[in-house]
Scaffold this active site. Structure first.
Site, PDB file in Angstrom:
ATOM      1  N   SER A   1       0.847  -1.185   0.000  1.00  0.00           N
ATOM      2  CA  SER A   1       0.000   0.000   0.000  1.00  0.00           C
ATOM      3  C   SER A   1       0.893   1.250   0.000  1.00  0.00           C
ATOM      4  O   SER A   1       1.808   1.347  -0.819  1.00  0.00           O
ATOM      5  CB  SER A   1      -0.940  -0.042   1.207  1.00  0.00           C
ATOM      6  OG  SER A   1      -2.037   0.838   1.042  1.00  0.00           O
TER       7      SER A   1
ATOM      8  N   ASP B   1      -8.285  -5.608  -5.953  1.00  0.00           N
ATOM      9  CA  ASP B   1      -7.902  -4.458  -5.131  1.00  0.00           C
ATOM     10  C   ASP B   1      -8.195  -3.143  -5.855  1.00  0.00           C
ATOM     11  O   ASP B   1      -7.636  -2.902  -6.929  1.00  0.00           O
ATOM     12  CB  ASP B   1      -6.409  -4.561  -4.807  1.00  0.00           C
ATOM     13  CG  ASP B   1      -5.919  -3.430  -3.917  1.00  0.00           C
ATOM     14  OD1 ASP B   1      -6.771  -2.734  -3.319  1.00  0.00           O
ATOM     15  OD2 ASP B   1      -4.696  -3.256  -3.815  1.00  0.00           O
TER      16      ASP B   1
ATOM     17  N   HIS C   1      -6.031  -6.544  -1.463  1.00  0.00           N
ATOM     18  CA  HIS C   1      -4.939  -5.627  -1.138  1.00  0.00           C
ATOM     19  C   HIS C   1      -3.723  -6.378  -0.589  1.00  0.00           C
ATOM     20  O   HIS C   1      -3.800  -7.050   0.437  1.00  0.00           O
ATOM     21  CB  HIS C   1      -5.454  -4.610  -0.105  1.00  0.00           C
ATOM     22  CG  HIS C   1      -4.706  -3.328  -0.071  1.00  0.00           C
ATOM     23  ND1 HIS C   1      -4.332  -2.645  -1.209  1.00  0.00           N
ATOM     24  CD2 HIS C   1      -4.268  -2.572   0.973  1.00  0.00           C
ATOM     25  CE1 HIS C   1      -3.705  -1.530  -0.869  1.00  0.00           C
ATOM     26  NE2 HIS C   1      -3.642  -1.471   0.449  1.00  0.00           N
TER      27      HIS C   1
END
Length: 466
Positions: free
Chosen positions: A152, A404, A429
């Site tokens: 991320s 995602d 994710h």
């Protein structure tokens, strides 16, 4: 945005309750780029040397993101799974202003003056200085090749670490890293389209039910009785009293659907919230009839939402003020989003299941000025990190999951032989950074094999370089 620790890839692990690491603190300069002050703060980092036996063995360095580093350590099982195979030391470095790494202690968030040093550039400099110090002070580490790993925002930092400090890290694994989710790089509607597609694929009528729920909420909350009914139906801790709170309720729901898309994992997990395996499929079983009357539709929405907020059955009521784990530093990220991390997003209610909302930079900037007294720089990420013009760089793996929503701002096509995109169709994710389990789809197992193959190549190249 998560006890048996080690084994070969593909074997099953119990998700550990506690990991074997030592906690250290390193004195960092508060400002790496000015010379007026030499003030310092204590940056926390975690180290595991269990499988690091060979002199100049590799170091896997986790570039900490917006939260408590112990939480990311617990949720980055991939590093623990491959440590033995690579003979690697593991280092998890906390990002300044998060967890315990507060430059001004309790005053760190007090005003814009104290927050001024919360930038990705300062954080990357922290990582670079820390790595040099570790190699200088740990016996046998002087020539150790370092690989940056992150997911991320941490994945963005891992990629940028290799771009900005190629003499310090030999390569990077940037998982679910939306380095292109910035102004004029990708369409602003791509994020919410992917969220919608996840729900659309899970069950017929599911995305349509959510799309219809916004109007149903407007209708029901137009009366005091409706507000009371909705508050009771959703078991809200604080009952809705007016239209402003009803609008906040819709924002809360929107964030809930987004979070479900991010953590649509193939097994039970406790990343943002305790959830069942493939949670969107579980949620969508309550949302198959989009044309039913308003209250009936919202009863289904209520059951779906409680899968996310009360899967354990222990929540006495639902709290709209928190949509995810408390280990994330929401206020710090809001500040970063109000300065250099400006990520335009929009929806139109046609190609997605959300209410139409245009991207309005002026309104966004006014909100940032009101909240922090700062003005966002929408083009800064492009200026400092190169935007889409990154082909001159090397040794970066960009992994993205097809489920995602952040993949829309990620690198999903290889740019060169050493800027490699890895797409995981069944992945949410940064699924590839999590522990191996028997529930993993083949696509993520293949991705991890590819990632380890490249890491071995980088380590070999480093050993052979003069």
């Amino acid at each position: 945005m998560y006890s048996v620790l080690f084994g070969s890839r593909g074997s099953t692990h119990a998700i550990p309750n506690s990991l074997s690491y030592k906690t250290y603190y390193f004195y960092q300069k508060i400002d790496h780029f000015g010379f007026l002050s030499n003030a310092t703060f204590k940056q926390r980092y975690l180290v595991n040397e269990q499988h690091w036996h060979q002199e100049n063995g590799p170091i896997l360095f986790y570039t900490g993101n917006e939260g408590d580093i112990t939480w990311f350590c617990n949720n980055t099982g991939f590093m623990w799974d491959v440590a033995e195979e690579l003979g690697a030391m593991l280092v998890f470095a906390e990002h300044r202003y998060y967890g315990e790494s507060l430059p001004f202690g309790e005053e760190s968030y007090s005003d814009a003056k104290h927050l001024n040093y919360l930038t990705s550039e300062q954080a990357l400099a922290d990582f670079a200085v820390l790595i040099k110090a570790l190699k200088r002070t740990i016996p046998g580490a002087r020539d150790s090749p370092v690989i940056a790993i992150g997911g991320s925002y941490g994945g963005m930092l891992a990629a940028w670490m290799r771009m900005k400090y190629p003499h310090i890290v030999v390569g990077a694994l940037a998982a679910s890293a939306p380095i292109w989710q910035f102004t004029d790089m990708v369409p602003c509607d791509v994020f919410y389209k992917i969220v919608t597609n996840d729900f659309h694929k899970a069950e017929k009528g599911c995305a349509e039910s959510i799309r219809g729920s916004w109007k149903a909420i407007n209708n029901v909350t137009s009366t005091a009785e409706g507000l009371q009914w909705l508050s009771s139906e959703f078991s809200l801790c604080a009952p809705l009293k007016n239209k402003v709170e009803a609008a906040a309720f819709k924002s809360w729901l929107q964030e809930t659907w987004v979070n479900l898309a991010m953590v649509d994992y193939p097994y039970e997990a406790n990343f943002l919230q305790p959830l069942p395996r493939w949670p969107i499929k579980v949620v969508c079983q309550y949302l198959t009839h989009p044309t039913v009357p308003d209250q009936q539709l919202l009863q289904g929405i209520s059951k779906a939402v409680k899968v996310y907020y009360n899967y354990t059955g222990n929540a006495p009521c639902l709290n709209m003020s928190q949509t995810a784990t408390g280990s994330l530093g929401a206020m710090g990220w809001y500040y970063q989003a109000c300065t250099e991390m400006v990520m335009p997003m929009c929806s139109n209610g046609v190609g997605d299941m959300f209410e139409p909302q245009a991207w309005d930079f002026q309104a966004y900037a006014e909100e940032c000025r009101a909240l922090f007294g700062v003005t966002p720089r929408p083009d800064w990420a492009d200026t400092i990190y190169g935007g889409k013009n990154i082909k001159s760089h090397s040794n970066i793996l960009f992994s993205n999951g097809g489920l995602d929503p952040w993949s829309g701002g990620g690198v999903t096509k290889s740019l060169s032989d050493s800027l490699v995109a890895i797409v995981i169709p069944d992945g949410a994710h940064h699924l590839d950074l999590r522990y191996n389990t028997n529930y993993d789809p083949q696509s993520v197992m293949d991705a991890r094999d590819t990632e380890v193959k490249y890491m071995k190549l980088w380590i070999k190249q480093a050993a052979n370089s003069p």
